[in-house]
Structure formats: C-alpha cells, structure tokens
Write a protein that holds these residues in place. Sequence first.
Motif, mmCIF file in Angstrom:
data_model
loop_
_atom_site.group_PDB
_atom_site.id
_atom_site.type_symbol
_atom_site.label_atom_id
_atom_site.label_comp_id
_atom_site.label_asym_id
_atom_site.label_seq_id
_atom_site.Cartn_x
_atom_site.Cartn_y
_atom_site.Cartn_z
ATOM 1 N N ALA A 90 0.818 -1.216 0.000
ATOM 2 C CA ALA A 90 0.000 0.000 0.000
ATOM 3 C C ALA A 90 0.853 1.269 0.000
ATOM 4 C CB ALA A 90 -0.928 -0.003 1.209
ATOM 5 N N GLU A 91 2.117 1.148 0.350
ATOM 6 C CA GLU A 91 3.006 2.313 0.413
ATOM 7 C C GLU A 91 3.578 2.695 -0.953
ATOM 8 O OE1 GLU A 91 4.528 0.931 4.874
ATOM 9 O OE2 GLU A 91 5.976 1.162 3.253
ATOM 10 N N PHE A 92 3.408 1.826 -1.936
ATOM 11 C CA PHE A 92 4.069 2.040 -3.229
ATOM 12 C C PHE A 92 3.087 2.485 -4.310
ATOM 13 C CE2 PHE A 92 6.938 -0.736 -0.955
ATOM 14 C CZ PHE A 92 8.192 -0.248 -1.309
ATOM 15 N N ASP A 93 3.504 3.470 -5.059
ATOM 16 C CA ASP A 93 2.827 3.873 -6.292
ATOM 17 C C ASP A 93 3.860 3.678 -7.407
ATOM 18 O OD1 ASP A 93 1.679 5.071 -8.478
ATOM 19 O OD2 ASP A 93 1.009 6.867 -7.417
ATOM 20 N N LEU A 94 3.840 2.489 -7.992
ATOM 21 C CA LEU A 94 4.869 2.164 -8.977
ATOM 22 C C LEU A 94 4.669 2.934 -10.279
ATOM 23 C CD1 LEU A 94 5.357 -1.690 -8.440
ATOM 24 C CD2 LEU A 94 6.538 0.237 -7.370
ATOM 25 N N ASP A 95 3.438 3.305 -10.591
ATOM 26 C CA ASP A 95 3.201 4.087 -11.812
ATOM 27 C C ASP A 95 3.861 5.462 -11.707
ATOM 28 O OD1 ASP A 95 1.774 2.043 -13.000
ATOM 29 O OD2 ASP A 95 -0.145 2.722 -12.174
ATOM 30 N N ASP A 96 3.862 6.018 -10.490
ATOM 31 C CA ASP A 96 4.494 7.327 -10.272
ATOM 32 C C ASP A 96 5.905 7.181 -9.702
ATOM 33 O OD1 ASP A 96 4.447 10.154 -10.350
ATOM 34 O OD2 ASP A 96 4.041 10.214 -8.188
ATOM 35 N N ALA A 97 6.351 5.927 -9.553
ATOM 36 C CA ALA A 97 7.701 5.649 -9.035
ATOM 37 C C ALA A 97 7.938 6.334 -7.692
ATOM 38 C CB ALA A 97 8.760 6.073 -10.048
ATOM 39 N N ARG A 98 7.013 6.100 -6.746
ATOM 40 C CA ARG A 98 7.120 6.703 -5.413
ATOM 41 C C ARG A 98 6.873 5.648 -4.345
ATOM 42 N NH1 ARG A 98 5.572 12.418 -4.873
ATOM 43 N NH2 ARG A 98 4.532 11.824 -2.953
ATOM 44 N N TRP A 99 7.618 5.776 -3.281
ATOM 45 C CA TRP A 99 7.410 4.953 -2.091
ATOM 46 C C TRP A 99 7.241 5.918 -0.924
ATOM 47 C CZ3 TRP A 99 11.985 2.034 0.642
ATOM 48 C CH2 TRP A 99 11.505 1.396 1.805
ATOM 49 N N THR A 100 6.080 5.888 -0.307
ATOM 50 C CA THR A 100 5.789 6.776 0.815
ATOM 51 C C THR A 100 5.804 5.969 2.104
ATOM 52 O OG1 THR A 100 4.385 8.145 -0.611
ATOM 53 C CG2 THR A 100 4.169 8.440 1.780
ATOM 54 N N ILE A 101 6.812 6.214 2.925
ATOM 55 C CA ILE A 101 6.927 5.502 4.197
ATOM 56 C C ILE A 101 6.149 6.289 5.244
ATOM 57 C CG2 ILE A 101 8.506 4.486 5.868
ATOM 58 C CD1 ILE A 101 10.719 4.696 3.788
ATOM 59 N N PRO A 102 5.123 5.704 5.865
ATOM 60 C CA PRO A 102 4.295 6.436 6.832
ATOM 61 C C PRO A 102 5.098 6.947 8.022
ATOM 62 C CG PRO A 102 3.272 4.346 6.202
ATOM 63 C CD PRO A 102 4.670 4.316 5.680
ATOM 64 N N ALA A 103 4.717 8.092 8.502
ATOM 65 C CA ALA A 103 5.399 8.693 9.647
ATOM 66 C C ALA A 103 5.365 7.773 10.861
ATOM 67 C CB ALA A 103 4.747 10.034 9.976
ATOM 68 N N ALA A 104 4.254 7.024 11.014
ATOM 69 C CA ALA A 104 4.127 6.137 12.173
ATOM 70 C C ALA A 104 5.212 5.069 12.179
ATOM 71 C CB ALA A 104 2.750 5.471 12.160
ATOM 72 N N ARG A 105 5.567 4.603 11.005
ATOM 73 C CA ARG A 105 6.626 3.582 10.941
ATOM 74 C C ARG A 105 7.999 4.182 11.189
ATOM 75 N NH1 ARG A 105 8.529 0.058 7.453
ATOM 76 N NH2 ARG A 105 7.813 0.834 5.440
ATOM 77 N N LEU A 106 8.133 5.454 10.910
ATOM 78 C CA LEU A 106 9.416 6.135 11.071
ATOM 79 C C LEU A 106 9.586 6.765 12.444
ATOM 80 C CD1 LEU A 106 9.437 8.004 7.634
ATOM 81 C CD2 LEU A 106 10.815 6.009 8.237
ATOM 82 N N ASN A 107 8.495 6.761 13.235
ATOM 83 C CA ASN A 107 8.489 7.503 14.498
ATOM 84 C C ASN A 107 8.844 8.969 14.242
ATOM 85 O OD1 ASN A 107 7.821 5.306 16.219
ATOM 86 N ND2 ASN A 107 9.945 4.604 16.128
ATOM 87 N N ALA A 108 8.258 9.491 13.192
ATOM 88 C CA ALA A 108 8.537 10.864 12.774
ATOM 89 C C ALA A 108 7.229 11.642 12.661
ATOM 90 C CB ALA A 108 9.277 10.865 11.444
ATOM 91 N N ARG A 109 7.356 12.953 12.421
ATOM 92 C CA ARG A 109 6.179 13.807 12.307
ATOM 93 C C ARG A 109 5.571 13.786 10.908
ATOM 94 N NH1 ARG A 109 7.947 19.349 15.538
ATOM 95 N NH2 ARG A 109 8.242 18.387 17.613
ATOM 96 N N ALA A 110 6.374 13.381 9.939
ATOM 97 C CA ALA A 110 5.883 13.430 8.559
ATOM 98 C C ALA A 110 6.294 12.168 7.819
ATOM 99 C CB ALA A 110 6.444 14.667 7.845
ATOM 100 N N ASP A 111 5.522 11.869 6.787
ATOM 101 C CA ASP A 111 5.873 10.738 5.930
ATOM 102 C C ASP A 111 7.186 11.036 5.208
ATOM 103 O OD1 ASP A 111 3.438 9.779 6.695
ATOM 104 O OD2 ASP A 111 2.438 10.174 4.773
ATOM 105 N N ARG A 112 7.828 10.006 4.765
ATOM 106 C CA ARG A 112 9.035 10.183 3.948
ATOM 107 C C ARG A 112 8.760 9.638 2.551
ATOM 108 N NH1 ARG A 112 14.580 6.769 3.715
ATOM 109 N NH2 ARG A 112 15.673 8.080 2.210
ATOM 110 N N VAL A 113 9.042 10.440 1.556
ATOM 111 C CA VAL A 113 8.845 10.026 0.170
ATOM 112 C C VAL A 113 10.189 9.609 -0.413
ATOM 113 C CG1 VAL A 113 8.146 10.732 -2.152
ATOM 114 C CG2 VAL A 113 6.851 11.528 -0.147
#
Length: 395
Positions: free
Chosen positions: A255-278
Amino acid sequence: MPRLATPLTESQIRALEPRATRYCVADGSGLVIEVMTTGSKIWRFRYTLNGKRQPLATIGDYRMISLRVARAKAQKYAALVAQGISPVATARRDRGAESKADVLREAAELYVATALAGKSHEYRRTTRRALDKDVLPAIGGKPIGAVSADDIVAICERIKSRGSPKMALHTRNVVKRLYAYLIARQLATHNPAEIVPARSIATFDSRTRVLSGAEIGVTLRTIETSNIRRPLKLALHLLVLTMARKSDLVESKWAEFDLDDARWTIPAARLNARADRVVYLPRQAVALLRELRHARSSENYVFPSVRGDDRPIAKSTLNQAVKALGLDVEHFVLHDFRRTASTHLRDMEQQSGARDVMQSEATDEAARQRHLLQSWADFVDSQIDAARHVANGAA
C-alpha cells in the motif's frame, strides 16, 4: 559398464541423512557414496571384473576426501579395471595416504577444493593467497587440533609488522572460515581463530566505511549469482538503490508504493517521525518491485515471511543472507550500503551543482532528486556490468 547416474553435488551429499539401514547413492562412472546408519559417509567404487560384480572397493571417508578427488580416484580405478586389474590394493594404499588429512595443509586443500568451488575467482584468489603466503608456511604441518589461538595471533602479528593490519584481519577471517568448515565436516572440534578478537588485530571505524564503485559491483554481482532466495536478492539490491534503512524496507507494505508514479511513501508512524518520507524510485527499483509484486505471496508485505503467517521477514534475515555469501569485501556490514549510497550521491550532487537536493521538498527539487537517484542507479548498474565482465573474463 557402470550404470549412468546423475552426478552429485557437494550440497546434495551434505544433505544425505542416515536411515535404519545403510544405503548407497551413485555419482556415476562407478563412484558411489555409502551413508552409514551412524551418519558417516564413505566413498566406494563399484566395478565388474572378468564378468563378475565385485565387492565395493573403499575409497575413503567423505570428511577427508572431496567430491573432486573421489571422482579422480574412481577414474584411476576404472582404468585399472579396464586392464583387468583389481583396484583393491591400490585403493588400500591410497587410503593410507589419506591419513595426512589430519594435518592442516591437507585439510586446507580439501577446503579450497570443496567449500570455495562455487565462489568467485577473486574470492578464491585472495583466500588462496592468505593461506599460501602466511598461514600454511607457519602452521601447515601442524595437526588440525593442535593449532591454537596463539598461532593465529603470531601469524597476524607478523603480517601487521609488514604494515598490513587489514590483511592481518583478513587472514584471521580466512582461518576462521576454514575451521568453521572443518568443524562442520567433523574434522575439528574447536575454532582457534574465533577466540581471537578482531579488534585486537585491526581497528576500523565502521562509521566511515564506504564501498568503492568496484566493491559495489562485486558485492551485487556476488548476490546476483548466489543461491539465496530471489526475494532476498532483490531486497539487498533495493537497499542500495533506495538508500532505505533495512527495517524500513523489510517491513514495507504494498500500500506504500505507487509504482506508476515511481514513489514509495513511508508512513510517519513507521518512522516515528512527524511526517511521511517520500522515496523516489529509479526505473531499476521499479522493475525489481514489479517482479516482487508479480510473484507476491502476501497481500500486505513486500517481503513476507516464508512461514505464511502474513508478517514480514525477520530483520536479521538479510544479515544472515549476506553472512552466508562470504563476501570478499573487507570490513563490510549491511549498513554500509546506505552510507555508501549517501556518499556517492553527495559527490554526484556536488558535481551537478544541485544544492540541498536530498533535503528539499520543493517541486523542482523533487525533480532534481529523481534525476540524481536515477543517475545513482545507472552508476550502480555500470559497476555490476563491470564486475560481470571481470568474472566472465576470469572464467
């Protein structure tokens, strides 16, 4: 004429398990391996003389005789049979000579012939060099069990006195792998190199370890040609291309991958961060991910556990896979992939004149980042191709 058989491999022989009664497995050309009820494995030679099947001639214990050597002996005995001569007396004399295998020099020859058979030319060359230059001249004549940690330290100290502390550590590691092999074959009971701390030989600041372009190529080429599971090969390659942390990658979800747009969005919750990482994906990474998605066995995880309980592989899985490869890259650990990519990217960024590409979230900077990461992936490809060319040339 011996019955034709599918040739055995070392891994198949190691996998043979004892049964209630002993049994033989044929390799071909009269060579068989007999598995005893105790688990011992004995090379035998099956032959017919003067039109009559003869008792099996014993070649020797599998622990002391490699598959290559056993085949050579079987060919020698077959030549005797073709002349009408029984090979039994010759085999008995040969077995007497095999008693030398309890000496380290002979055991090292067995190690090189079997354990290193599937390794790269460069890996075999550097291992052979360490053995021939420093190890065997010093302790090659000693019985396997008589080699001590003091012997290993003395060898390493001599190498360090030449101004080569890294080579000293490499040599210690060669002996450590040799003895791990001998223990597995029940030819040794302890590993004298294992109790010699690496830090006592040479120190290396792992926080600054960066693989050269050639080392990147050799590493990924070794992974590419290894027998580890395909998803693990792709995971290791993706670590290089995406600069992701190991835990972020192995726990990633589709669910984190948009292969058509070549993007991987890592949710902030998994990173223990305030924002997602693209993470912007170069086309090579997209191709690897499409292959994984096509063969996926989990609707959620990109790298699911083989146990089928819909959870990701363990964080240690990739480390274990790399360790099993016996990579001939000095002082390499898995985290070096990320540091290596960052360093090379920084150099590319400086050369291209792009400022703060990896930090900016602006649209134009995102485009520059895509371009930079694609350049990085192309560079990695070129290093793999170079390593492949060297390997093919050596072959």
